[in-house]
Motif scaffolding. Structure first.
Motif, PDB file in Angstrom:
ATOM      1  N   ALA A  43      21.288   7.862   2.377  1.00  0.00           N
ATOM      2  CA  ALA A  43      20.418   7.026   1.453  1.00  0.00           C
ATOM      3  C   ALA A  43      18.474   7.065   1.538  1.00  0.00           C
ATOM      4  CB  ALA A  43      21.020   4.914   0.845  1.00  0.00           C
ATOM      5  N   LEU A  44      17.931   6.423   2.411  1.00  0.00           N
ATOM      6  CA  LEU A  44      17.507   6.267   3.114  1.00  0.00           C
ATOM      7  C   LEU A  44      16.427   7.102   3.288  1.00  0.00           C
ATOM      8  CD1 LEU A  44      18.106   3.546   5.675  1.00  0.00           C
ATOM      9  CD2 LEU A  44      16.622   3.323   3.358  1.00  0.00           C
ATOM     10  N   ASP A  45      16.909   8.698   3.446  1.00  0.00           N
ATOM     11  CA  ASP A  45      16.648   9.886   3.758  1.00  0.00           C
ATOM     12  C   ASP A  45      16.568  11.060   1.874  1.00  0.00           C
ATOM     13  OD1 ASP A  45      15.170  11.756   4.900  1.00  0.00           O
ATOM     14  OD2 ASP A  45      16.729  12.852   5.753  1.00  0.00           O
ATOM     15  N   MET A  46      14.839  10.627   1.358  1.00  0.00           N
ATOM     16  CA  MET A  46      15.112  11.092   0.002  1.00  0.00           C
ATOM     17  C   MET A  46      13.936  12.638   0.429  1.00  0.00           C
ATOM     18  SD  MET A  46      13.852   7.418  -2.213  1.00  0.00           S
ATOM     19  CE  MET A  46      12.699   9.208  -3.529  1.00  0.00           C
ATOM     20  N   SER A 105       0.586  -0.688  -0.122  1.00  0.00           N
ATOM     21  CA  SER A 105      -0.079   0.187  -0.208  1.00  0.00           C
ATOM     22  C   SER A 105       0.852   1.517  -0.128  1.00  0.00           C
ATOM     23  CB  SER A 105      -1.006  -0.088   1.467  1.00  0.00           C
ATOM     24  OG  SER A 105      -0.445   0.072   2.454  1.00  0.00           O
ATOM     25  N   ALA A 106       2.006   1.235   0.552  1.00  0.00           N
ATOM     26  CA  ALA A 106       3.557   2.124   0.960  1.00  0.00           C
ATOM     27  C   ALA A 106       3.585   2.493  -0.835  1.00  0.00           C
ATOM     28  CB  ALA A 106       3.976   2.458   1.245  1.00  0.00           C
ATOM     29  N   ALA A 107       3.359   1.381  -1.624  1.00  0.00           N
ATOM     30  CA  ALA A 107       4.619   1.831  -2.561  1.00  0.00           C
ATOM     31  C   ALA A 107       3.962   2.803  -3.700  1.00  0.00           C
ATOM     32  CB  ALA A 107       4.339   0.647  -3.468  1.00  0.00           C
ATOM     33  N   LYS A 108       2.708   3.375  -3.435  1.00  0.00           N
ATOM     34  CA  LYS A 108       1.724   4.325  -4.155  1.00  0.00           C
ATOM     35  C   LYS A 108       2.345   6.538  -3.917  1.00  0.00           C
ATOM     36  CE  LYS A 108      -1.842   1.558  -3.588  1.00  0.00           C
ATOM     37  NZ  LYS A 108      -3.469   1.532  -2.687  1.00  0.00           N
ATOM     38  N   SER A 109       3.223   5.928  -2.338  1.00  0.00           N
ATOM     39  CA  SER A 109       3.360   6.858  -2.285  1.00  0.00           C
ATOM     40  C   SER A 109       4.600   7.346  -2.032  1.00  0.00           C
ATOM     41  CB  SER A 109       2.500   8.231  -0.871  1.00  0.00           C
ATOM     42  OG  SER A 109       2.369   7.413  -0.194  1.00  0.00           O
ATOM     43  N   ALA A 110       5.680   6.078  -1.692  1.00  0.00           N
ATOM     44  CA  ALA A 110       6.597   6.431  -0.505  1.00  0.00           C
ATOM     45  C   ALA A 110       7.562   5.084  -1.872  1.00  0.00           C
ATOM     46  CB  ALA A 110       6.396   5.767   0.461  1.00  0.00           C
ATOM     47  N   ARG A 111       9.444   5.234  -1.725  1.00  0.00           N
ATOM     48  CA  ARG A 111      10.265   4.242  -1.830  1.00  0.00           C
ATOM     49  C   ARG A 111      10.002   2.920  -0.750  1.00  0.00           C
ATOM     50  NH1 ARG A 111      15.859   5.399  -1.687  1.00  0.00           N
ATOM     51  NH2 ARG A 111      16.008   5.913   0.262  1.00  0.00           N
ATOM     52  N   THR A 112      10.320   1.670  -1.503  1.00  0.00           N
ATOM     53  CA  THR A 112       9.974   0.655  -0.718  1.00  0.00           C
ATOM     54  C   THR A 112      11.359  -0.090  -0.847  1.00  0.00           C
ATOM     55  OG1 THR A 112       8.730  -0.551  -2.221  1.00  0.00           O
ATOM     56  CG2 THR A 112       7.390   0.787  -0.176  1.00  0.00           C
ATOM     57  N   LEU A 113      11.813  -0.569   0.562  1.00  0.00           N
ATOM     58  CA  LEU A 113      12.929  -1.045  -0.052  1.00  0.00           C
ATOM     59  C   LEU A 113      12.492  -2.297   1.137  1.00  0.00           C
ATOM     60  CD1 LEU A 113      15.475   1.647   0.996  1.00  0.00           C
ATOM     61  CD2 LEU A 113      14.941   0.613  -1.353  1.00  0.00           C
ATOM     62  N   ARG A 147      23.101  -4.477   3.656  1.00  0.00           N
ATOM     63  CA  ARG A 147      23.463  -4.847   1.782  1.00  0.00           C
ATOM     64  C   ARG A 147      22.170  -5.314   0.896  1.00  0.00           C
ATOM     65  NH1 ARG A 147      28.643  -5.200   1.876  1.00  0.00           N
ATOM     66  NH2 ARG A 147      29.933  -6.247   4.025  1.00  0.00           N
ATOM     67  N   ASP A 148      21.463  -5.811   1.524  1.00  0.00           N
ATOM     68  CA  ASP A 148      19.565  -5.767   0.158  1.00  0.00           C
ATOM     69  C   ASP A 148      19.424  -4.745   0.118  1.00  0.00           C
ATOM     70  OD1 ASP A 148      20.417  -8.604   1.161  1.00  0.00           O
ATOM     71  OD2 ASP A 148      18.958  -9.108   2.343  1.00  0.00           O
ATOM     72  N   ILE A 149      19.259  -3.772   1.443  1.00  0.00           N
ATOM     73  CA  ILE A 149      18.739  -2.604   0.731  1.00  0.00           C
ATOM     74  C   ILE A 149      19.591  -1.655  -0.012  1.00  0.00           C
ATOM     75  CG2 ILE A 149      18.025  -0.042   2.228  1.00  0.00           C
ATOM     76  CD1 ILE A 149      16.862  -1.974   4.503  1.00  0.00           C
ATOM     77  N   ALA A 150      21.195  -2.027   0.403  1.00  0.00           N
ATOM     78  CA  ALA A 150      21.725  -1.362  -1.041  1.00  0.00           C
ATOM     79  C   ALA A 150      22.054  -1.633  -2.464  1.00  0.00           C
ATOM     80  CB  ALA A 150      23.063  -1.375  -0.460  1.00  0.00           C
ATOM     81  N   ARG A 151      21.540  -3.328  -2.709  1.00  0.00           N
ATOM     82  CA  ARG A 151      21.081  -3.758  -3.701  1.00  0.00           C
ATOM     83  C   ARG A 151      20.288  -2.730  -4.416  1.00  0.00           C
ATOM     84  NH1 ARG A 151      23.684  -8.191  -1.534  1.00  0.00           N
ATOM     85  NH2 ARG A 151      21.556  -8.239  -1.071  1.00  0.00           N
ATOM     86  N   GLN A 152      19.765  -2.885  -3.730  1.00  0.00           N
ATOM     87  CA  GLN A 152      18.220  -1.392  -4.263  1.00  0.00           C
ATOM     88  C   GLN A 152      18.451  -0.386  -4.819  1.00  0.00           C
ATOM     89  OE1 GLN A 152      14.449  -2.907  -1.757  1.00  0.00           O
ATOM     90  NE2 GLN A 152      16.088  -4.274  -0.472  1.00  0.00           N
ATOM     91  N   GLY A 175      21.467   0.913  -4.850  1.00  0.00           N
ATOM     92  CA  GLY A 175      22.740   1.978  -5.087  1.00  0.00           C
ATOM     93  C   GLY A 175      23.723   2.951  -4.640  1.00  0.00           C
ATOM     94  N   GLY A 176      24.343   3.881  -5.371  1.00  0.00           N
ATOM     95  CA  GLY A 176      25.086   5.125  -4.693  1.00  0.00           C
ATOM     96  C   GLY A 176      26.177   4.835  -3.613  1.00  0.00           C
ATOM     97  N   ASP A 177      26.145   6.138  -2.894  1.00  0.00           N
ATOM     98  CA  ASP A 177      27.504   5.674  -1.843  1.00  0.00           C
ATOM     99  C   ASP A 177      27.454   4.474  -0.831  1.00  0.00           C
ATOM    100  OD1 ASP A 177      28.830   7.639  -3.423  1.00  0.00           O
ATOM    101  OD2 ASP A 177      27.620   9.529  -1.680  1.00  0.00           O
ATOM    102  N   LEU A 178      25.962   4.267  -1.029  1.00  0.00           N
ATOM    103  CA  LEU A 178      25.729   3.258   0.620  1.00  0.00           C
ATOM    104  C   LEU A 178      26.680   2.266  -0.692  1.00  0.00           C
ATOM    105  CD1 LEU A 178      24.743   2.355   2.808  1.00  0.00           C
ATOM    106  CD2 LEU A 178      22.436   2.137   2.049  1.00  0.00           C
ATOM    107  N   GLU A 179      25.979   1.416  -1.252  1.00  0.00           N
ATOM    108  CA  GLU A 179      26.712   0.093  -2.222  1.00  0.00           C
ATOM    109  C   GLU A 179      27.866  -0.138  -2.113  1.00  0.00           C
ATOM    110  OE1 GLU A 179      24.992  -3.231  -5.263  1.00  0.00           O
ATOM    111  OE2 GLU A 179      24.421  -0.401  -5.767  1.00  0.00           O
ATOM    112  N   THR A 180      28.299   1.209  -2.688  1.00  0.00           N
ATOM    113  CA  THR A 180      29.665   1.470  -2.619  1.00  0.00           C
ATOM    114  C   THR A 180      30.633   1.742  -1.658  1.00  0.00           C
ATOM    115  OG1 THR A 180      29.670   2.743  -4.439  1.00  0.00           O
ATOM    116  CG2 THR A 180      31.938   2.709  -3.902  1.00  0.00           C
ATOM    117  N   LEU A 181      30.229   2.333  -0.757  1.00  0.00           N
ATOM    118  CA  LEU A 181      30.991   1.936   1.063  1.00  0.00           C
ATOM    119  C   LEU A 181      30.875   0.673   1.567  1.00  0.00           C
ATOM    120  CD1 LEU A 181      29.800   5.452   2.396  1.00  0.00           C
ATOM    121  CD2 LEU A 181      32.542   4.726   2.144  1.00  0.00           C
ATOM    122  N   LEU A 182      29.771  -0.368   0.961  1.00  0.00           N
ATOM    123  CA  LEU A 182      29.919  -1.030   1.516  1.00  0.00           C
ATOM    124  C   LEU A 182      30.979  -2.205   1.068  1.00  0.00           C
ATOM    125  CD1 LEU A 182      25.639  -1.656   2.607  1.00  0.00           C
ATOM    126  CD2 LEU A 182      27.874  -1.207   4.297  1.00  0.00           C
TER     127      LEU A 182
END
Length: 196
Positions: free
Chosen positions: A101-104, A46-54, A71-76, A78-85
């Protein structure tokens, strides 16, 4: 979904608050098989309509997967979080990258961490870091866990105890009524008495 409307309403309210920049850690607790994953999945849909879901999961492994759900979330995302991990062992850098990464700023994020009772120490540290800053983030951080697994001395129990109370919503799940079990069993041509 039967008999979880109130919990879904609380989760939706947490998402509304997060969209206004007042994030929340939501703890969905209960015994194995009570419906924690089902509730989290229904909320994500239900949240997928108004939010990014991970979604990230902790695993019951003999050799813990360090930062597994992160790491699961970082794959979704990408960006700095995935690189740093992949390259850094500096916790401070990983903590900051996870929060970023989580605070859009354009829309809220709902991130589910499944089976928190199996979280490794590094994951617990990230959850604690995020949880202590949650009220400034556009984030609903949902953590599911079996409450009977969080005995005295469990690292997650200690970390959750350190979170600011106004940033935490606790949703302990109770067993479904006999009528609900009958309805569920009937939907697959079974009798509820076979389940009891």
């Amino acid at each position: 979904m039967l008999e979880r409307e109130l919990e879904l309403d609380w989760l939706r309210q947490a998402l509304k608050d997060a969209s206004r920049g007042r994030g929340r850690v939501v703890l969905i607790t209960g015994e194995a098989g009570i419906g924690k994953t089902r509730l989290a999945s229904e909320f994500l849909a239900s949240a997928a309509k108004s939010a990014r879901t991970l979604w990230g999961a902790c695993d019951d492994l003999d050799t813990p997967r360090v930062l597994g759900p992160i790491r699961d979330i970082a794959r979704q995302v990408g960006g700095d979080l995935e690189t740093l991990l992949g390259t850094s062992s500096q916790k401070a850098e990983i903590f900051g990258a996870a929060a970023e990464a989580l605070d859009m700023r354009t829309s809220p994020t709902v991130a589910v961490i499944e089976d928190g009772h199996w979280a490794d120490a590094a994951t617990v540290d990230v959850l604690k870091y995020l949880g202590r800053r949650i009220r400034q983030l556009r984030l609903v951080l949902v953590i599911t866990y079996r409450d009977e697994e969080l005995v005295v001395g469990h690292p997650l129990r200690s970390a959750l105890g350190d979170l600011p109370p106004d940033g935490v919503l606790r949703l302990p799940l109770s067993s479904l009524s006999e009528a609900a079990v009958e309805a569920m069993a009937g939907s697959v041509n079974r009798s509820g008495t076979e389940v009891f």
